[in-house]
Design a protein around this motif. Structure first.
Motif, PDB file in Angstrom:
ATOM      1  N   GLY A   1      -0.866   6.487   4.517  1.00 10.34           N
ATOM      2  CA  GLY A   1      -0.994   6.539   3.259  1.00 10.34           C
ATOM      3  C   GLY A   1      -2.660   7.529   3.154  1.00 10.34           C
ATOM      4  N   TRP A   2      -3.777   6.129   2.277  1.00  8.51           N
ATOM      5  CA  TRP A   2      -4.731   6.461   2.202  1.00  8.51           C
ATOM      6  C   TRP A   2      -6.009   6.284   2.971  1.00  8.51           C
ATOM      7  N   VAL A   3      -6.476   7.385   3.798  1.00  3.08           N
ATOM      8  CA  VAL A   3      -7.388   7.297   4.596  1.00  3.08           C
ATOM      9  C   VAL A   3      -8.453   7.866   4.502  1.00  3.08           C
ATOM     10  N   ARG A   4      -9.739   6.968   4.629  1.00  2.00           N
ATOM     11  CA  ARG A   4     -10.971   6.980   4.411  1.00  2.00           C
ATOM     12  C   ARG A   4     -11.700   8.292   5.747  1.00  2.00           C
ATOM     13  N   PHE A   5     -13.052   8.812   5.051  1.00  2.00           N
ATOM     14  CA  PHE A   5     -13.618  10.311   5.545  1.00  2.00           C
ATOM     15  C   PHE A   5     -14.735   9.892   4.983  1.00  2.00           C
ATOM     16  N   GLU A   6     -15.412  10.389   6.368  1.00  2.00           N
ATOM     17  CA  GLU A   6     -17.100  10.250   5.744  1.00  2.00           C
ATOM     18  C   GLU A   6     -17.668  11.439   6.128  1.00  2.00           C
ATOM     19  N   PRO A   7     -17.941  12.390   5.458  1.00  2.00           N
ATOM     20  CA  PRO A   7     -18.834  13.755   5.835  1.00  2.00           C
ATOM     21  C   PRO A   7     -20.739  13.133   4.953  1.00  2.00           C
ATOM     22  N   THR A   8     -21.087  12.260   4.547  1.00  2.00           N
ATOM     23  CA  THR A   8     -21.953  12.117   4.012  1.00  2.00           C
ATOM     24  C   THR A   8     -23.180  11.596   5.414  1.00  2.00           C
TER      25      THR A   8
ATOM     26  N   PRO B   1       0.358  -1.343  -0.096  1.00  2.00           N
ATOM     27  CA  PRO B   1       0.210  -0.125   0.221  1.00  2.00           C
ATOM     28  C   PRO B   1       0.910   1.232  -0.411  1.00  2.00           C
ATOM     29  N   PRO B   2       0.628   1.892  -0.675  1.00  2.00           N
ATOM     30  CA  PRO B   2       1.257   3.673  -0.731  1.00  2.00           C
ATOM     31  C   PRO B   2       1.698   4.296   0.746  1.00  2.00           C
ATOM     32  N   GLY B   3       2.909   4.591   1.408  1.00  2.00           N
ATOM     33  CA  GLY B   3       2.537   5.631   1.920  1.00  2.00           C
ATOM     34  C   GLY B   3       2.291   5.040   3.492  1.00  2.00           C
TER      35      GLY B   3
END
Length: 845
Positions: free
Chosen positions: A557-564, A343-345
């Motif tokens: 690396g890439w992490v999830r956010f949840e604005p909905t 996984p990148p990063g």
């Protein structure tokens, strides 16, 4: 031409079949086509001017629509009235709303049925006007093509080859009819030996006559013999349709899956192919607004709180839409031993290994990207699957995930807010690729990003502020009725004015604002974790389709956010990650962002949210989830390869089977006492002279076994590559074959007896016939002599690819083409009858 225009329209409408859930649309469209044809025929019969005659079809179509859909408001059930017009308008509006609400195939509600019927009728009006009135048959293909563009615009997959072939043949038949009419008007007729006014013995087409014109003095005008030209045109047209249907399925460069899914797109060559898929966000709203609770997949996991299942990572924003950079796939990208790139990063944050077994429903079609938790590190699946090292999207050039089971191991990052805030500097390549913002983004949006995050000192604090603003402070509302964003102005309207939308708007807007702030961001699309059905077992439905932003942080690396917004008033199964807790940056914790409840508590909340959420906990839903088996074969048998292999075997066996059937049919005809007929053992020249075809005898004769044996020997000679001269007598044929093959005494005697029997059968019926048993024995001896006299290749060809059978196939094709020609001739005769009736009516006036 009126008849052919109507038939071509009906054939072209076959391409609309994928749009409807029932077949009643065709019968409603059939009535519209017949009404248009009747209107055009009537105006042409009355010889109305072009401008006036062009109204005949539309007027009759309006009368038909009135009688079909608004008979209660019409005068006498047919004549339109103001109230019937209003009702038609209401039905059109209802149909348009229903089309935007349902996903294909749509239910045939009255409004949709009206739209379909009117659309087919308008195409029929244009085709009739161009082909029958203006005599421009070629441009009539444009409105026919328009009907094929409708399924292509609303569906991801194309229509079937059979529907395309039917429509293409209808258009070709229209062109053939127009050409026959034009050829029929060429100059003076040239009488040839194969053409006469009285139906000749060789089957030539009889003269077509029209009264009241110059000709031979009898009121009959001879037309040129266009049979050969028409036959050539039919062959060319049939070949063109066959090529158009077969080439796209067989050439991987045109059809990515190839014939039966065996194209070279997934081959082991070293070439590079660009991965092309429909816009991932196009079908998102369609999935979210489906009227049913379709199960997409089920999975089993050892993660007590599963993460989302990601399909796509959209890394490019062009000012209007989020898409992903085109993937240039090579053989090096193939998943061979199951190991995926790192996984990148993800180098410093704590991780937890998660094992997931996924089973995709068989009814899912064209899912060429695999849904799986991020970040996948190992995959076990059968088929040709490839991975993009930058985004870790797993895709296939020729396989589909529908009906497959696969196992995936993922590393789930569990960073603390402090780690995200103090990760260090961003890599330069990440900044370049994932912070680009088009110049077309308005300054108001750039100011908005600064205003929302004012006072935040780290990238993590800014991201949490953005998420909190969307879910709590910004006054946004979750609304599935909002249109999907198609242009940059749509996102501007969502952020500054309407503030109503669904997950696509939320994810796209937060990713854009993050990039404005200098935080690398992209939009991910896939499914939420779904609903739990048992211990470690989950089910994902179509309404769990979701989009969310992913932000990059050094060391994680890439992490999830949840604005909905989540819950009953938002995306029902969405959840907020724990590392986005606003309390970590010194702010109060809003109710929306409190720690997610345990799975049992979440299920209880779903049941209390209302009947719509309760549907996800029905007992019948436990079946697919409980059926997940980690040891199951990932995808079932290779049906495409099996179907292709079976088809190849059938094609190879067809000539041999045809040869066997022809032999049995010849001898069976003699055993039943039926005449073999031409090509089946009948004596050449009987009834019309030597060497010329004639009529078969009315009753079976006693010499049929000799003819059957002679025809069978002729087929054996052709199969073994021996020359057979039709002009030779039986005795000359036997002498020439005997000298050519240098037969032994036994074989030469059998050959002479077969020739003698054929001579007696042709010229001396009074002599007793040779017994069929002895003829078959002699024929077997001669066949063995033929095989012994030729090489091995000729023997193999005679057994498996006999040329005599290939000739029979060509003859069958010729007969089929001739049958099509006869249908066209009957249509022409019907047109001539109409002309004569019109002339008779004018004479009586």
């Amino acid at each position: 031409m009126t008849i052919m225009a109507a038939l071509a329209t009906l054939a072209g409408s076959a391409g609309l079949y994928p749009l409807f859930s029932s077949g009643m649309w065709f019968w409603s469209g059939l009535g519209a086509v017949l009404a248009v044809a009747a209107g055009g025929l009537l105006t042409r019969h009355l010889r109305a001017p072009v401008l006036v005659g062009a109204l005949g079809g539309p007027v009759c179509l309006l009368l038909y629509l009135t009688a079909r859909f608004t008979a209660g408001e019409a005068l006498l059930g047919v004549v339109p009235t103001p109230s019937s017009f209003r009702r038609l308008g209401e039905l059109f509006a209802e149909g348009w709303d229903a089309v935007n609400q349902y996903a294909a195939p749509v239910p045939l509600v009255p409004g949709i049925a009206l739209l379909a019927t009117a659309g087919i009728g308008l195409v029929a009006v244009m085709v009739d006007l161009l082909a029958a009135r203006l005599r421009r048959a070629a441009p009539a293909g444009l409105p026919l093509l328009a009907m094929y563009s409708v399924p292509a615009a609303v569906r991801e997959e194309s229509i079937g080859w059979l529907a395309f072939g039917v429509g293409a043949m209808g258009y070709l038949a229209l062109l053939v009819s127009d050409a026959r009419e034009r050829v029929g008007g060429w100059g003076r007729v040239v009488v040839t030996r194969r053409w006469s006014e009285d139906a000749p013995a060789d089957g030539a087409r009889p003269a077509v006559s029209r009264e009241g014109t110059e000709g031979d003095g009898s009121g009959r005008v001879r037309r040129p013999d266009s049979g050969a030209l028409a036959a050539s045109g039919r062959r060319i047209g049939t070949a063109a349709v066959a090529i158009a249907v077969l080439v796209p399925t067989a050439v991987p460069g045109i059809h990515p899956r190839g014939l039966f899914g065996m194209g070279s797109g997934g081959g082991r060559g070293g070439g590079t192919q660009t991965v092309t898929t429909p816009d991932p966000l196009v079908s998102l709203k369609r999935e979210l607004t489906r009227q049913d609770e379709s199960v997409v997949l089920s999975y089993r996991t050892d993660d007590p709180r599963p993460d989302y299942l990601r399909l796509y990572a959209l890394d490019r924003f062009d000012g209007d839409r989020w898409t992903y950079t085109a993937l240039e796939s090579t053989a090096r990208d193939r998943v061979t031993d199951g190991t995926l790139p790192a996984p990148p990063g993800l180098i410093a944050a704590p991780v937890r290994r998660v094992n997931t077994s996924v089973r995709v429903q068989r009814k899912v079609r064209n899912m060429t990207f695999l849904p799986m938790p991020y970040a996948p590190t190992r995959l076990s699946i059968k088929g040709d699957w490839r991975v993009d090292s930058r985004s870790l999207m797993v895709y296939s050039l020729r396989d589909s995930a529908g009906g497959r089971s696969y196992d995936v191991t993922s590393l789930r990052a569990e960073p603390t807010p402090e780690q995200l805030a103090d990760g260090g500097t961003y890599p330069s390549d990440i900044v370049t690729a994932y912070t680009a913002v088009p110049r077309s983004v308005p300054p108001a949006i750039r100011r908005l990003a600064q205003d929302v995050t004012e006072g935040s000192t780290t990238a993590h604090a800014q991201a949490v502020r953005l998420q909190k603003w969307f879910t709590n402070d910004g006054g946004f509302a979750y609304d599935l009725s909002a249109p999907p964003p198609q242009h940059g102005s749509d996102l501007v309207d969502f952020l500054l004015r309407s503030k109503r939308g669904y997950c696509e708007q939320y994810a796209a807007s937060m990713a854009l604002l993050a990039r404005i702030l200098g935080i690398p961001a992209r939009v991910a699309m896939g499914y939420t974790s779904g609903s739990q059905t048992g211990l470690g077992q989950w089910v994902v439905r179509s309404r769990d389709a979701h989009a969310w932003p992913e932000l990059y942080f050094p060391g994680t690396g890439w992490v999830r956010f949840e604005p909905t917004p989540a819950g009953a008033a938002g995306a029902g199964t969405a959840n907020v990650p724990t590392y986005t807790d606003p309390a970590s940056i010194g702010e109060g914790v809003p109710e929306q962002e409190q720690e997610a409840p345990a799975p049992e508590e979440s299920a209880t909340a779903e049941r209390s949210a209302g009947p719509e959420s309760a549907q996800r906990r029905q007992p019948e839903d436990e079946g697919p989830a409980g059926a997940v088996d980690a040891e199951e074969d990932g995808g079932g048998p290779p049906t495409g390869w099996l179907a292709g292999a079976l088809l190849v075997l059938l094609i190879l066996a067809a000539p041999m089977a045809a040869r066997v059937l022809a032999r049995r049919r010849r001898w069976a005809a003699t055993a039943r006492g039926r005449p073999s007929g031409p090509g089946r053992g009948a004596a050449p020249g009987r009834g019309t002279g030597h060497g010329r075809p004639g009529k078969a005898p009315a009753a079976p004769g006693p010499v049929d076994p000799a003819h059957a044996a002679w025809q069978e020997m002729r087929a054996d000679a052709l199969d073994h590559g021996l020359t057979w001269r039709a002009s030779d007598t039986p005795r000359a044929t036997a002498r020439r074959l005997g000298e050519l093959l240098e037969l032994d005494a036994e074989s030469a005697g059998a050959l002479k007896r077969l020739a003698r029997a054929e001579e007696l059968a042709r010229y001396s019926r009074s002599r007793p016939p040779t017994p069929a048993e002895s003829l078959r024995a002699d024929l077997k001896t001669v066949r063995e002599a033929f095989a012994a006299a030729v090489g091995r290749r000729a023997r193999l060809r005679a057994r498996y690819l006999p040329p005599s059978s290939m000739a029979a196939f060509r003859s069958a094709g010729t007969r089929a083409v001739a049958a099509t020609g006869r249908l066209n001739e009957r249509a022409a005769r019907l047109g001539g009858l109409t002309d004569r009736l019109s002339a008779l009516l004018r004479a009586r006036r």
